[in-house]
Structures are given as structure tokens and as C-alpha cells.
Design an enzyme around this catalytic site. Structure first.
Site, PDB file in Angstrom:
ATOM      1  N   TYR A 282       0.835  -1.209   0.000  1.00  0.00           N
ATOM      2  CA  TYR A 282       0.000   0.000   0.000  1.00  0.00           C
ATOM      3  C   TYR A 282       0.867   1.256   0.000  1.00  0.00           C
ATOM      4  O   TYR A 282       2.084   1.214   0.143  1.00  0.00           O
ATOM      5  CB  TYR A 282      -0.940  -0.004   1.205  1.00  0.00           C
ATOM      6  CG  TYR A 282      -2.209   0.808   0.974  1.00  0.00           C
ATOM      7  CD1 TYR A 282      -2.688   1.034  -0.319  1.00  0.00           C
ATOM      8  CD2 TYR A 282      -2.939   1.341   2.027  1.00  0.00           C
ATOM      9  CE1 TYR A 282      -3.845   1.763  -0.544  1.00  0.00           C
ATOM     10  CE2 TYR A 282      -4.105   2.063   1.807  1.00  0.00           C
ATOM     11  CZ  TYR A 282      -4.547   2.268   0.513  1.00  0.00           C
ATOM     12  OH  TYR A 282      -5.693   2.983   0.289  1.00  0.00           O
ATOM     13  N   TYR A 283       0.177   2.392  -0.135  1.00  0.00           N
ATOM     14  CA  TYR A 283       0.844   3.688  -0.082  1.00  0.00           C
ATOM     15  C   TYR A 283       1.358   4.029   1.313  1.00  0.00           C
ATOM     16  O   TYR A 283       2.339   4.739   1.472  1.00  0.00           O
ATOM     17  CB  TYR A 283      -0.129   4.806  -0.471  1.00  0.00           C
ATOM     18  CG  TYR A 283      -0.636   4.787  -1.882  1.00  0.00           C
ATOM     19  CD1 TYR A 283       0.230   4.886  -2.963  1.00  0.00           C
ATOM     20  CD2 TYR A 283      -2.000   4.710  -2.145  1.00  0.00           C
ATOM     21  CE1 TYR A 283      -0.242   4.909  -4.255  1.00  0.00           C
ATOM     22  CE2 TYR A 283      -2.486   4.730  -3.437  1.00  0.00           C
ATOM     23  CZ  TYR A 283      -1.613   4.823  -4.499  1.00  0.00           C
ATOM     24  OH  TYR A 283      -2.085   4.846  -5.776  1.00  0.00           O
ATOM     25  N   THR A 319       4.060  -1.998  -7.222  1.00  0.00           N
ATOM     26  CA  THR A 319       3.672  -0.907  -6.327  1.00  0.00           C
ATOM     27  C   THR A 319       2.250  -0.463  -6.603  1.00  0.00           C
ATOM     28  O   THR A 319       1.698  -0.690  -7.688  1.00  0.00           O
ATOM     29  CB  THR A 319       4.586   0.313  -6.508  1.00  0.00           C
ATOM     30  OG1 THR A 319       4.269   0.959  -7.754  1.00  0.00           O
ATOM     31  CG2 THR A 319       6.043  -0.053  -6.465  1.00  0.00           C
ATOM     32  N   ASP A 320       1.654   0.203  -5.645  1.00  0.00           N
ATOM     33  CA  ASP A 320       0.396   0.901  -5.905  1.00  0.00           C
ATOM     34  C   ASP A 320       0.691   2.045  -6.883  1.00  0.00           C
ATOM     35  O   ASP A 320       1.830   2.414  -7.124  1.00  0.00           O
ATOM     36  CB  ASP A 320      -0.215   1.424  -4.609  1.00  0.00           C
ATOM     37  CG  ASP A 320      -1.735   1.427  -4.657  1.00  0.00           C
ATOM     38  OD1 ASP A 320      -2.295   1.611  -5.754  1.00  0.00           O
ATOM     39  OD2 ASP A 320      -2.362   1.256  -3.599  1.00  0.00           O
ATOM     40  N   TRP A 321      -0.367   2.614  -7.430  1.00  0.00           N
ATOM     41  CA  TRP A 321      -0.216   3.507  -8.582  1.00  0.00           C
ATOM     42  C   TRP A 321       0.315   4.895  -8.193  1.00  0.00           C
ATOM     43  O   TRP A 321      -0.199   5.536  -7.279  1.00  0.00           O
ATOM     44  CB  TRP A 321      -1.573   3.640  -9.270  1.00  0.00           C
ATOM     45  CG  TRP A 321      -1.812   2.663 -10.389  1.00  0.00           C
ATOM     46  CD1 TRP A 321      -2.373   2.955 -11.599  1.00  0.00           C
ATOM     47  CD2 TRP A 321      -1.528   1.255 -10.447  1.00  0.00           C
ATOM     48  NE1 TRP A 321      -2.426   1.832 -12.394  1.00  0.00           N
ATOM     49  CE2 TRP A 321      -1.909   0.776 -11.717  1.00  0.00           C
ATOM     50  CE3 TRP A 321      -0.935   0.359  -9.561  1.00  0.00           C
ATOM     51  CZ2 TRP A 321      -1.750  -0.546 -12.119  1.00  0.00           C
ATOM     52  CZ3 TRP A 321      -0.783  -0.973  -9.947  1.00  0.00           C
ATOM     53  CH2 TRP A 321      -1.181  -1.409 -11.202  1.00  0.00           C
TER      54      TRP A 321
END
Length: 612
Positions: A282-283, A319-321
Site C-alpha cells: 500500500y501507499y 507498487t500501488d499507482w
């Protein structure tokens, strides 16, 4: 290897040499095919594998000239210019045949590149009512199901696996081969805006259903008919400070005041056992733990130390965007989610993500940064090859090199088929959860539960399409004329400064005073049934005692609801989280601890039925 040797190695492949086509030989083991192909790839071609960005679809299924989500970059520029072959599709044609035709055009473009590496298409959830551009998408012609939280309300592994298998068939029919889900975070912070796509706050339920979801999409083992799952958000995205989401800077901190970091890993352990092919960190950045206080995608102590070494995960980590470069969403600035490393340049962020142990950058299209890092000796080509092997291996396992095109006519038959639509509608009805069903006097004066309602009553409705309500009774213009009122509400949220942020429902769970006053006014005039879309656990204490009946849903059509309210179908749902009694209880709870709000109005697992 010296810096000079590393630069020489990075430029050593001759892209004019004859192609060794044995990687197309289906009789060879996949590991051998990967090595044959990898040995022929230039650094530019390897770097292209590492970046997965959002791609658009042109009119009538053509290849888009402005292919990026925020404009800029043509389809040809992505494929031939940047050597990319992983793309995330957001909005798509409602006609599945047109969707499939676009996919085949894209694969044809990729087939014409030097090595003909096929494209892998990914998607956020497409089978539910949500429409959050960075979380979930409207179903369109795909079968429509309740959100994962609704599947959790049903609580049945077979139903979840059946859903995922149907979604798998619809995805593969149009060429989608990676699901950017399931989301198996534990929803332990009631205010968190992403809870709807989880299976709730109970670790055992989330673990069971998450594994069933993966089996439905992937099968027992990943293969030619599978959709690979990118399970998220490792190591668990639920414990958000004040429930704010780390898509935004004010929500970047994950906190563990209850010391329950390990609990949030449990659903991922079940996902590893089920064979999930990919993982998305997650971020958020952990605060006050043993781990580095940087976003999880940058976090070597989490990605390498925890995921790779402790759990032995050798699948793809994406990775998340949007961790690397700033962007604009809907015309408004949207900074990179580089939490804890905001001071680093995009190039330095790329290096930190690679050093952390990730294989791919979600939502990014800047392979030149990775190329520069290798040529300057800051990242070895051996490290690039390690991730490239994983990314190529999955393309081979999914059969993309052997069967890259889809059958357009089959797509038209499969997506949104009558059988699949009926299964989704049955799940919508089953997930509806009956919370209150008070007795009232019927026409003869005898006491009976409010629900199920008789057909043919005079109905006052809000939030229900009058033409649909008219199929079940006579729709009237005011509560005073009605036998019963049916009000559909959505759980409250606070308005935020940017348009995009309001797709993420955050803040207080209290309804505005004027909304409560209106419900009370209607309930004072006529027996009132309220149905609430519980994307968040709304505070219902101020009105619950004044209602004749109360239901909760996580994605249900008006017909699905009215079928349940009139007894054509039974309410089978059970709450997948506690419904808190007050915001004071929410604010006093610890965000990493499940079932931590004092004296909930309705506890996890609560749900009434029509049987005596």
C-alpha cells in the site's frame, strides 16, 4: 562488477542480430523459454516490463492516440516508443465485442515489435456498483454483484469462489488477465474509505474468503485460463490514522496503538497458501514500528525482509499507482504518493523501489529513469533480470505467448450472460442484512412484523426508482398517503476540497442533522423502512428506534431490495463489521484492533431473518 563493466553489459545485446525464436516453442519448459527470451532483450526492452500504466481505448475500439489516463502518450508511443507491455484499463466500451476488438488490436501492435512480447491487461474490480476511478469501476455489461463487503455479509466461501470464477470468465473473454484485487485488508478503522472492497474486520472471515476469491480467479494453479490476482495491500492497509486514506498526504500514516501489526498479516498468509501470483504494497507508511517509516512500496524492511524473506514470496510485487511522478486527476494536481521520501527525485524514488524488492511500478511510464540508473551503475542488470524473469514467467504461464488474441464472438456471449447476471442478482439479495423488524398492526389489527411487506400497498419512496417500486405496490406522492415509506440512504461522509478526493468517503460517520430530521419526520407520519448503503459503518443510533424496519446493503439494485422487503427473497446477510453506537466510540477506538468500538449498536455477525 565495476561501473564501466555494468554499463558495457547494459549495452551488450545486439538488437539487429537474428532472433532466436525458441522461446515460442511450447514444448520447452517455461523456465527455459524465459531464459532464451531474456538473453535477447535490450536494456530498453527489459525496462519496459517494469512499468504498468493506465491506457485508454479509442472510439469504437480503436487504439487511442491520447492513451494515458491524464492525456499524453499514444498507444503506439507506449508500445513501440517505451517498449511497455503491461497496461491497466479503466473505462472501457460497454459492448464486450468492442472491448475484445480493442484488445486484439493492441495485441497485434505488440506482436509487430522486435520480440513480439504480448501485452498483459489488468483491471480494478469491474463487477460491482462502485465507481471510484482508482479503486473500482462500474460494471457496465459485466454481471453485477455486491461489493466484497457484501460477499462477506453472505459469508460463504462457495459463493465467493463462484463470483470470482464468473468474473474470471468475463475478464478473460475480453482479454483482462490480471485482477488488481482482492483487497484483503482488515477494516479495523471504521472511518476508512477503502473498507467497502474488503471482507470486513474479522481476520478469520477475511482469510477464508480472500483465499476463495483467489482460487476462483486463478484456479488451483495459475494457467492459460486464469486471471492472475494482485492481492493487496501488503502488509495490511486498514490501520489508518483517523481513518484517512494514503492516496492523500493527510492519510499517509498507518499506526498500531494496539500492537496488532501481526494480525493484519494473517489474511496474506492465507493468500500465499492459495497461490496468489502478485502482491501490491500500500501507499501508507508505518509509524512507531520496527520498520522504516516510508511508504510500503519503498520499504525494503517490508518488501524484502517480510514478504520475500520471511514468507518466501517469489511472485510479482507491483507498487500501488503513482509513487514516482506527479500527475493531475480531473484537472487538479495529484502529487506522487512518495510518503516519507517526498524529498527524493523521481530517479531516486525508482532506485529506492527497486532496492526495496519490487518488480514493477504501477501507474508509471518512465522507463528512462531505470535505464539511466543501470547505465550509471546504480542498479545492476542482474537485479533488473531478476524482476524481468518474474514478469516474463507470468506471461508464459498465462499462455499469452501462445494464445494472445481473444474470440470477439465469445466475448459477446460470455460477458453479462443471463446465467451470470442471475447469479449476481441472487447474491445482491442474499447480502441484504435485516437489522430491525418491529411489529406493527396489520389490516385486521393483529400484531405482525413489518417485513415482509404485502404486495399492493401504497408506497412512498425516496432513493428508489418509482417505476421499479410500482411493480410492487402503488407509488404515492407523500407519506400521508402511504401505507409504508421506503427510504434508501447512503452512509455519510465529509466533503473534501478536491473533486477526486470525494470519491473516497472519509471523515465523520454521523448523518447531517437535517437528514436525520427528515427521516424522523417521515417515520412520524407512516411506518418507515430505511435501507442504508453501508460502504462505511454509519452511526444509526439517532433514528433506529423510530423505524419500523432497517436493512443494510453493500450493492443492491432496487429490485433486489424490494424482492427482500416483500418476501420474494429472504434476507440472509450478517454484519461483516460492528456498527458503532457513536462517533465518540469510533474516535476512542484503536485503528489496528478489530471490534474495538465500545458497546456497538449492532455487533459483527448480527442479522435477523423472517423465520420465527
Amino acid at each position: 562488477m565495476t561501473d564501466l563493466q555494468n554499463r558495457d553489459a547494459a549495452a551488450s545485446v545486439d538488437d539487429t542480430a537474428p532472433i532466436d525464436a525458441r522461446y515460442r516453442d511450447v514444448s520447452l519448459p517455461i523456465a527455459e523459454r524465459v531464459e532464451i527470451l531474456l538473453a535477447q532483450m535490450t536494456l530498453e526492452e527489459k525496462a519496459g516490463l517494469f512499468f504498468q500504466t493506465v491506457i485508454g481505448i479509442g472510439p469504437d475500439g480503436t487504439l487511442a492516440e491520447e492513451a494515458g489516463v491524464a492525456g499524453g502518450g499514444s498507444t503506439d508511443g507506449f508500445v513501440n516508443g517505451l517498449k511497455m507491455n503491461h497496461f491497466n484499463i479503466h473505462q472501457a466500451p460497454t459492448d464486450p465485442g468492442t472491448f475484445a476488438e480493442w484488445h486484439n488490436r493492441l495485441q497485434e501492435l505488440a506482436a509487430q515489435t522486435r520480440l513480439g512480447i504480448p501485452v498483459t491487461i489488468s483491471s480494478d474490480p469491474r463487477n460491482s456498483y462502485s465507481d471510484n476511478p482508482l479503486a473500482a469501476l462500474f460494471a457496465g455489461t459485466f454481471s453485477v454483484w455486491p461489493e466484497p463487503m457484501g460477499l462477506a455479509a453472505i459469508g460463504d466461501e462457495a459463493t465467493v469462489e463462484r463470483f470470482a470464477d464468473i468474473a474470471r470468465q468475463e475478464y478473460t473473454a475480453v482479454g483482462i488477465r490480471v485482477a488488481l484485487h482482492p483487497q484483503i485488508d482488515l477494516a479495523t478503522e471504521p472511518r476508512w474509505s477503502r473498507a467497502l472492497q474488503t471482507f470486513g474486520e474479522d481476520v478469520e472471515l477475511a482469510s477464508r474468503l480472500g483465499a476463495a476469491y483467489i482460487r476462483g480467479f486463478q484456479g488451483e494453479t495459475l494457467g492459460h485460463d486464469s486471471v492472475a490476482t494482485m492481492t493487496k495491500h501488503f502488509p495490511g492497509g486498514g490501520p489508518q490514522q483517523d481513518g484517512e486514506d494514503p492516496h492523500f498526504a493527510h492519510g499517509r500514516e498507518q499506526v498500531y496503538p494496539g500492537g496488532e501489526f501481526e494480525l493484519h498479516l494473517k489474511p496474506f498468509e492465507a493468500a500465499f497458501e492459495a497461490g496468489t501470483s502478485q502482491i501490491m504494497p500500500y501507499y501508507g507508511m508505518p509509524v512507531g514500528t520496527e520498520f522504516e517509516e516510508v511508504g510500503f512500496g519503498f520499504n525494503k524492511s517490508v518488501v524484502t525482509g517480510l514478504l520475500r524473506e520471511r514468507y518466501g514470496f517469489d511472485g510479482i510485487v507491483c507498487t500501488d499507482w503513482g509513487l514516482i511522478t506527479d500527475d493531475a486527476i480531473m484537472g487538479e494536481p495529484f502529487p506522487a504518493r512518495a510518503w516519507g521520501v517526498e524529498h527524493l527525485s523521481p530517479r531516486e524514488r525508482v532506485k529506492k523501489v527497486i532496492d526495496a524488492g519490487c518488480d514493477q511500478f504501477g501507474g508509471e511510464a518512465c522507463p528512462e529513469l531505470l535505464i539511466e540508473l543501470v547505465r550509471d551503475g546504480e542498479i545492476t542488470e542482474d537485479r533488473v533480470d531478476a524482476s524481468a524473469r518474474r514478469l516474463l514467467r507470468e506471461k508464459f504461464v498465462l499462455g499469452l505467448f501462445d494464445h494472445r488474441f481473444v474470440d470477439v464472438e465469445r466475448a459477446k456471449r460470455v460477458v453479462g450472460s443471463a446465467e451470470f447476471v442471475a447469479a449476481g442478482e441472487a447474491a445482491q439479495r442474499a447480502a441484504i442484512t435485516l437489522l430491525v423488524n418491529r411489529e406493527r398492526s396489520d389490516a385486521s389489527g393483529a400484531a405482525a412484523p413489518t417485513l415482509p411487506l404485502a404486495r399492493g400497498l401504497k408506497l412512498y419512496v425516496e432513493g428508489v426508482a418509482p417505476e421499479v417500486a410500482g411493480e410492487y405496490g402503488e407509488v404515492v406522492a407523500s407519506p400521508a398517503e402511504a401505507d409504508v415509506a421506503i427510504l434508501r440512504l447512503a452512509a455519510p461522509f465529509e466533503e473534501r476540497p478536491t473533486f477526486f478526493e470525494n470519491f473516497f468517503h472519509s471523515g465523520s460517520l454521523d448523518f447531517p442533522a437535517e437528514r436525520l430530521a427528515h427521516v424522523r419526520e417521515v417515520a412520524a407520519a407512516v411506518p418507515t423502512v430505511v435501507d442504508v448503503f453501508l460502504d462505511r459503518p454509519a452511526i444509526l443510533s439517532p433514528i433506529v428506534d423510530e423505524l419500523a424496519a432497517l436493512t443494510g446493503n453493500w450493492g443492491a439494485s432496487d429490485r433486489a431490495l424490494l424482492d427482500v422487503l416483500t418476501g420474494a427473497a429472504a434476507p440472509k446477510g450478517r454484519l461483516p463489521f460492528d456498527l458503532p453506537r457513536s462517533m465518540a466510540a469510533v474516535e476512542a477506538s484503536r485503528p489496528d484492533v478489530p471490534f474495538d468500538t465500545a458497546d456497538p449498536l449492532f455487533p459483527h455477525g448480527f442479522g435477523l431473518s423472517y423465520e420465527a
